[in-house]
Design a protein around this motif. Structure first.
Motif, PDB file in Angstrom:
ATOM      1  N   ALA A  48      37.137  38.298  48.145  1.00  0.00           N
ATOM      2  CA  ALA A  48      36.716  38.716  46.802  1.00  0.00           C
ATOM      3  C   ALA A  48      37.906  38.738  45.853  1.00  0.00           C
ATOM      4  O   ALA A  48      37.828  38.268  44.710  1.00  0.00           O
ATOM      5  CB  ALA A  48      36.062  40.090  46.873  1.00  0.00           C
ATOM      6  N   VAL A  58      31.621  43.725  45.183  1.00  0.00           N
ATOM      7  CA  VAL A  58      30.958  42.724  46.036  1.00  0.00           C
ATOM      8  C   VAL A  58      29.451  42.913  45.988  1.00  0.00           C
ATOM      9  O   VAL A  58      28.688  41.950  45.833  1.00  0.00           O
ATOM     10  CB  VAL A  58      31.481  42.832  47.492  1.00  0.00           C
ATOM     11  CG1 VAL A  58      30.642  42.002  48.440  1.00  0.00           C
ATOM     12  CG2 VAL A  58      32.946  42.412  47.553  1.00  0.00           C
ATOM     13  N   ALA A  59      29.018  44.166  46.069  1.00  0.00           N
ATOM     14  CA  ALA A  59      27.584  44.452  46.090  1.00  0.00           C
ATOM     15  C   ALA A  59      26.898  44.014  44.786  1.00  0.00           C
ATOM     16  O   ALA A  59      25.727  43.658  44.781  1.00  0.00           O
ATOM     17  CB  ALA A  59      27.352  45.939  46.322  1.00  0.00           C
ATOM     18  N   SER A  60      27.647  44.059  43.671  1.00  0.00           N
ATOM     19  CA  SER A  60      27.017  43.718  42.395  1.00  0.00           C
ATOM     20  C   SER A  60      27.026  42.215  42.140  1.00  0.00           C
ATOM     21  O   SER A  60      26.615  41.767  41.070  1.00  0.00           O
ATOM     22  CB  SER A  60      27.758  44.434  41.258  1.00  0.00           C
ATOM     23  OG  SER A  60      29.066  43.890  41.155  1.00  0.00           O
ATOM     24  N   ASN A  61      27.526  41.445  43.114  1.00  0.00           N
ATOM     25  CA  ASN A  61      27.520  39.977  42.997  1.00  0.00           C
ATOM     26  C   ASN A  61      28.296  39.425  41.812  1.00  0.00           C
ATOM     27  O   ASN A  61      28.017  38.334  41.339  1.00  0.00           O
ATOM     28  CB  ASN A  61      26.067  39.454  42.909  1.00  0.00           C
ATOM     29  CG  ASN A  61      25.402  39.521  44.260  1.00  0.00           C
ATOM     30  OD1 ASN A  61      26.035  39.227  45.283  1.00  0.00           O
ATOM     31  ND2 ASN A  61      24.132  39.906  44.271  1.00  0.00           N
TER      32      ASN A  61
END
Lengths: 475, 475
Positions: free
Chosen positions: A334, A470-473
């Motif tokens: 990321a 990362v979770a929010s793309n």
């Protein structure tokens, strides 16, 4: 409200106190002027002992003690020898522990014993307890049997306990004795101590049943028994009580002096407020040094001791930083695809660390001063939660808007805002809960809390921010 | 060394002190037991004022004060009213400032004035100075003219100065008065204060020329003039001296009480060691709260005040973190091609920050206790340099070997080692030099040092590490 006795206008030498030369060597904050100190050091270099004696003679013992602390280590023994009789027991008693060791090493054991014999027990103990065992023996052997017994008795109590800091010289009387009898007795008994602030009233078993301030005795007619003058309600200090607890009692009950009693409740000594002042200062100052891992934190401590105390802390800190690095490493992909993450992530960790330190400082102080007890722990945790939530929202909004605008990425702004809010709340909660738990476990909350809190705020800071990113793309 | 007067074995009620019921409500650390506090709160909920009175009656005033602090804010007024005459002036004087406001708001102004009138001036001033101006007026108007004048006079001195904390009730005498005359005078003058520890000897202009401890007076024959008993050398406290300086003098000279003088050197009041104990504790405890930006740090402070003090600090911290981020942003290309840099860089900044905080804590304490003065500044800086160098080398070796091994990149190991060594030295130097400069500029070194030091260690940490990495061509 001032009460005074009118002067009768003869026999005075006015302003005498103001002509004391002491004043000239002190600056406006009552510290030795550096010009004065330099002058003494120059004389030391030239071995001009006569001039040193003349310079130091007008000083108060506390200032002579300061002079030693301001003198380079290698010259302290030389200064002690140059001072001759000015190097009194009181000077030795008032000197910093580390500096005192340098001086005692330079003086012959006989002179140290002479000095110790002149002191009240508590001060003599303070000097002797720091000596190596063979030096202790040498000094004790030279002392008279009575002094030796008193000091050995004091050394039998735990370090930093009431038994170490109390004086044995005191005045006690039965409650049936009258004011007049007491005054007559005090006038004839030349061997009694002249330094006392209260008379302790004891029962036939030598257990304290009350105290009389000297002012009450002076204001009472001769025929009245002391039992009618004394105050029954008093704070008795157990001889093995820790000095920090002793200091808290002096503060809580505004004491000037207090009786020390042994396991059977018998009067064995007295502690006065002047002995307590430096303990209060030390104990309150210790917290800041412990929270920051600075060990004793005394600038007169040998460098090697400072190094050892502090480097241990930095190694522990290296460990917690590695945990944080390990978390960052999980998000390598990321970060390399979005460098903004590396740029912003220290902000989340840093803000969390600072918020945690704030709560920690407040909690450690409240615990140390007995303001935070079991009765109000839940309330205190709630209080910190509200403070943390309101700070979290404020800082999250500022940081979120700033980051969103600067990187023209509103989602990135939302991610950093959420991470900061959560991390500040986590910081606030760990900053109050960790020291409270340590205190409940009878551990010093100042010693290890901040390692735990920093570990949590660092790790959670990186985890929350990178995880949410990362979770929010957005990566 | 114990001196005592033999008991004559009649008229005693032994162990009376031990049967005081106070002991049962306190835990082993002399704090109120939570079970006891809960019991009082339950009675408050049930409006059972009689039972509350019974429960609280045996408590010392200091414990009643603690009980108020442990009672939820909304119930404090109710508790004050339930206590009736137990709600004494002494209780009010010993209560935390913030908690006292809640109680005063609940009591009628007349009762507050009654309570204030019973107190010594210093305690009355402590209560009245915190009131709103109209409340102050209301209370002052009810007081008698003498009390009012004394309090108004005290309020005319700066906050936290000797004039605010001194008592005006004192005993002064001319040096020609004999011990016998003084004792007779004290016995007949019922309006004199009963709380005094020394008699001040004054000249015809009411300037202090010496002090007599009461114990010296008690031990001296009636015919001797006070001038022959008194000690001439004494520490006079200027009335406008800051309370922190007053506390330092009490510590330095081991004072029990000290004369306060006005601009012309006339005796105007007295400060005693029991008034000083809580000031020493406050001032020493303040440093930790200031260094961590926690404001007053009192857990009884309203949440909104805590929020304001702390959030200001976090905003400043956000600013310094942004500077660090800006530095990282300059190395974006390097980071995206070598993620190990992002993983390792927080270690360098974190270790530097901790080393800086250690030195800062030591320096701030040394400045606050007058151990670090102009005379030993250079020496102290050298001392911190040696400590920092030795810690820097140790931590650099550990971190360098670890990073070199883990990333199988010895040059990366060398880069982080060099960066850590330099950053620890920079941290140590800024940790001592910044507070010393602030102190020299008459600024409080505890208030703003840590912002500067953290800014330097964060920025330099990232700059050194990322800069060296790029310069070494490992990226």
């Amino acid at each position: 409200m001032t009460d005074n006795i009118q002067s009768n206008n003869h026999g005075f030498t006015p302003d005498e106190a103001e002509t004391l030369p002491v004043i000239e060597v002190l600056d406006e904050d009552n510290r030795l002027r550096s010009q004065y100190v330099d002058q003494v050091h120059d004389c030391l270099d030239e071995d001009d002992n006569e001039q040193i004696y003349r310079l130091v003679q007008p000083l108060h013992t506390a200032d002579i003690a300061d002079l030693f602390e301001l003198t380079p280590r290698d010259d302290r023994g030389k200064l002690a020898l140059a001072l001759g009789d000015l190097m009194s027991a009181d000077v030795l008693a008032e000197i910093n522990d580390y500096v005192r060791e340098d001086i005692i090493d330079a003086l012959p054991a006989g002179q140290v014993a002479d000095l110790a014999a002149q002191l009240e027990t508590d001060d003599a103990v303070a000097i002797i307890e720091d000596l190596e065992e063979d030096e202790q023996r040498a000094v004790l052997d030279i002392l008279g049997p009575e002094d030796r017994a008193a000091i050995e008795n004091a050394l039998s109590y735990p370090e930093e306990s009431a038994g170490r800091i109390m004086q044995r010289d005191l005045v006690a009387a039965p409650e049936t004795m009258t004011v007049g009898q007491l005054i007559d007795y005090l006038r004839v008994r030349s061997d009694l101590t002249t330094e006392f602030w209260e008379v302790f009233i004891v029962d036939p078993h030598y257990k304290p049943i009350g105290t009389c301030q000297l002012s009450w005795i002076l204001r009472t007619p001769r025929s009245i028994p002391l039992g009618d003058v004394m105050k029954r309600d008093q704070s008795l200090i157990p001889v093995d009580l820790d000095q920090e607890e002793v200091a808290l009692r002096f503060q809580k009950y505004s004491l000037i002096s207090a009786a020390v009693v042994d396991d059977e409740g018998r009067l064995v000594g007295v502690i006065t407020a002047d002995d307590i002042a430096h303990i209060i200062s030390e104990e309150a100052g210790e917290d800041i040094l412990r929270l920051s891992g600075a060990g004793e934190g005394d600038i007169n401590e040998p460098i090697i001791d400072s190094y050892k105390a502090r480097v241990r802390w930095l190694v522990a800190n290296l460990g917690t930083a590695m945990i944080a690095s390990f978390i960052i490493a999980q998000f390598g992909a990321a970060i390399s695809s979005m460098v903004a993450l590396a740029v912003l992530m220290p902000i989340v960790a840093s803000i969390g660390g600072n918020a945690g330190t704030q709560t920690l400082a407040v909690t450690v102080r409240a615990l140390a001063t007995n303001q935070l007890t079991q009765s109000n722990t839940i309330w205190a945790i709630k209080r910190e939660l509200y403070v943390a939530l309101s700070m979290g929202v404020s800082i999250a909004i500022i940081a979120g808007l700033g980051a969103g605008y600067f990187f023209t990425n509103p989602i990135l702004g939302a991610v950093i805002a959420a991470a900061i809010l959560c991390n500040i709340v986590i910081a606030g909660m760990s900053g109050v809960i960790i020291p409270v738990i340590l205190d409940r476990l009878d551990q010093d909350p100042a010693v290890s809390s901040s390692i735990f809190v920093t570990m949590i705020t660092d790790s959670m800071g990186f985890l929350l921010f990178l995880g949410l990113a990362v979770a929010s793309n957005i990566v």
